[in-house]
Write a protein that holds these residues in place. Structure first.
Motif, short mmCIF file in Angstrom:
data_model
loop_
_atom_site.label_atom_id
_atom_site.label_comp_id
_atom_site.label_asym_id
_atom_site.label_seq_id
_atom_site.Cartn_x
_atom_site.Cartn_y
_atom_site.Cartn_z
N GLU A 216 0.83 -1.21 0.00
CA GLU A 216 0.00 0.00 0.00
C GLU A 216 0.86 1.25 0.00
O GLU A 216 0.53 2.26 -0.64
CB GLU A 216 -0.93 0.00 1.22
N LYS A 217 1.97 1.21 0.71
CA LYS A 217 2.85 2.37 0.80
C LYS A 217 3.80 2.50 -0.39
O LYS A 217 4.43 3.54 -0.58
CB LYS A 217 3.68 2.30 2.08
N LEU A 218 3.92 1.44 -1.18
CA LEU A 218 4.92 1.38 -2.23
C LEU A 218 4.87 2.55 -3.22
O LEU A 218 5.92 3.13 -3.54
CB LEU A 218 4.81 0.04 -2.97
N PRO A 219 3.71 2.95 -3.76
CA PRO A 219 3.70 4.06 -4.73
C PRO A 219 4.32 5.34 -4.16
O PRO A 219 5.10 6.01 -4.84
CB PRO A 219 2.22 4.24 -5.06
N GLU A 220 4.02 5.65 -2.91
CA GLU A 220 4.56 6.87 -2.31
C GLU A 220 6.05 6.73 -2.03
O GLU A 220 6.83 7.66 -2.24
CB GLU A 220 3.81 7.20 -1.01
N VAL A 221 6.47 5.54 -1.56
CA VAL A 221 7.90 5.29 -1.32
C VAL A 221 8.67 5.44 -2.62
O VAL A 221 9.77 6.02 -2.65
CB VAL A 221 8.10 3.89 -0.71
N ALA A 222 8.12 4.91 -3.70
CA ALA A 222 8.78 5.01 -5.01
C ALA A 222 8.90 6.45 -5.46
O ALA A 222 9.95 6.89 -5.95
CB ALA A 222 8.01 4.18 -6.04
N ARG A 223 7.83 7.21 -5.31
CA ARG A 223 7.88 8.62 -5.72
C ARG A 223 8.93 9.39 -4.93
O ARG A 223 9.69 10.20 -5.48
CB ARG A 223 6.50 9.26 -5.53
N GLN A 224 9.00 9.13 -3.63
CA GLN A 224 9.99 9.81 -2.80
C GLN A 224 11.41 9.44 -3.21
O GLN A 224 12.29 10.29 -3.27
CB GLN A 224 9.75 9.46 -1.32
N ALA A 225 11.62 8.16 -3.48
CA ALA A 225 12.96 7.70 -3.87
C ALA A 225 13.38 8.33 -5.19
O ALA A 225 14.54 8.73 -5.36
CB ALA A 225 12.98 6.18 -3.99
N VAL A 226 12.46 8.45 -6.12
CA VAL A 226 12.75 9.05 -7.43
C VAL A 226 13.04 10.55 -7.28
O VAL A 226 14.02 11.08 -7.82
CB VAL A 226 11.58 8.82 -8.40
N ASP A 227 12.20 11.24 -6.52
CA ASP A 227 12.36 12.69 -6.36
C ASP A 227 13.65 13.03 -5.63
O ASP A 227 14.38 13.96 -6.01
CB ASP A 227 11.17 13.28 -5.61
N LEU A 228 13.97 12.30 -4.58
CA LEU A 228 15.16 12.57 -3.78
C LEU A 228 16.43 12.46 -4.61
O LEU A 228 17.38 13.24 -4.43
CB LEU A 228 15.22 11.61 -2.59
#
Length: 296
Positions: free
Chosen positions: A25-37
């Motif tokens: 469930e958290k994966l989409p947000e974790v992925a977005r954060q990892a990409v943006d960072l």
């Protein structure tokens, strides 16, 4: 970019996820954060991908291709990071980012759609075995890797609760494990889940290993999973049993591994996988694996 996990990943994690686990469930947000960072540009999510992680093909800020890999804690991503650091690119994919957030790996880009499995069987086994040999190094003195005894001990406890229809194979597998653990011939850092599909085409070397679940122990344990590669093809041929015995002999000789120890670990790992397939509702896989184990 929508980071929707591939169905294969959702299905596989659903078989093993503990109650209350919300990683998917958290994966989409974790992925977005990892990409943006990291200022990454996303090309695509790798499909069908793996069974324990989300793999995203990306480009770094300087345009260089890379892979972003996101995995839950139960997939032991920090153990993978430590093993890749130890190998330093010799036989395995390189870390682009040696340190990072837990469960977030940035890796060298290989050719994700081309594995040694695409080669004819004899050539594929040869190339895979050559890659595996390079990974068998001394573990660091202060390592925190799981040992073969620890990993198979957890598996053995589950296997003992299996039904009567597999009792004889489970008993043989557990006896083999006890005998093998009594006097291991060497201690090496192992890939842990090595098979043909884990060896991908690369630029700096023809083939490199990916996706380890590292463990420390004897080399025969690592080689055992390779023995049953393309098990569906082995089962489909009348000479499957004899082909398997020849494969054990050929792999053992080519990698200087004791043939009987390889046979024993192949038996244990096939039965363990077959019992697990039964437990999670994959009867066809279980049937193939347990028939294969019966040849050993």
């Amino acid at each position: 970019m929508a980071f929707e996990p591939p169905r294969r990943l959702v299905r596989a994690l659903g078989e093993t996820a503990p109650s209350g686990d919300d990683w998917l469930e958290k994966l989409p947000e974790v992925a977005r954060q990892a990409v943006d960072l990291r200022e990454l540009t996303v090309e695509r999510v790798q499909v069908p991908g793996g069974r324990s992680s989300l793999v995203v093909l990306v480009r770094r800020a300087d345009g260089a291709p890379a892979v972003l890999k996101l995995a839950p804690r139960r997939a032991r991503p920090e153990s993978e990071r430590a093993a890749l650091a130890r190998w330093g690119g010799l036989g395995a994919v390189q870390l682009v980012e040696p340190f990072g957030a837990e469960g977030v790996l940035v890796l060298e880009r290989l050719h994700p759609d081309v594995s040694v499995r695409s080669l004819p069987e004899a050539k594929a086994l040869l190339e895979a075995a050559g890659t595996l040999r390079r990974l068998w190094v001394e573990p660091p003195g202060d390592h925190a890797f799981e040992t073969v005894a620890e990993r198979t001990g957890r598996q053995a406890r589950v296997m003992r609760g299996s039904g009567p229809e597999v009792a004889s194979l489970v008993s043989a597998a557990l006896e083999a494990r006890e005998s093998l653990l009594a006097a291991p011939p060497e201690v090496r850092l192992l890939h842990g889940t090595f098979r043909q599909s884990k060896v991908l085409a690369a630029e700096r070397m023809p083939w490199l290993a990916v996706g380890p679940d590292p463990v420390v122990g004897e080399c025969a344990f690592d080689l055992a999973r390779l023995v049953r590669d393309r098990v569906e093809d082995l089962i489909a041929t009348p000479s499957g049993a004899s082909t398997t015995r020849r494969r054990i002999k050929r792999l053992a000789e080519s990698l200087d591994v004791d043939q009987e120890r390889l046979r024993g670990w192949t038996l244990f790992r096939a039965v363990e996988s077959g019992v697990r397939a039964l437990r999670v509702g994959r009867p066809r896989d279980a049937e193939l694996l347990l028939e294969f184990a019966g040849w050993l």
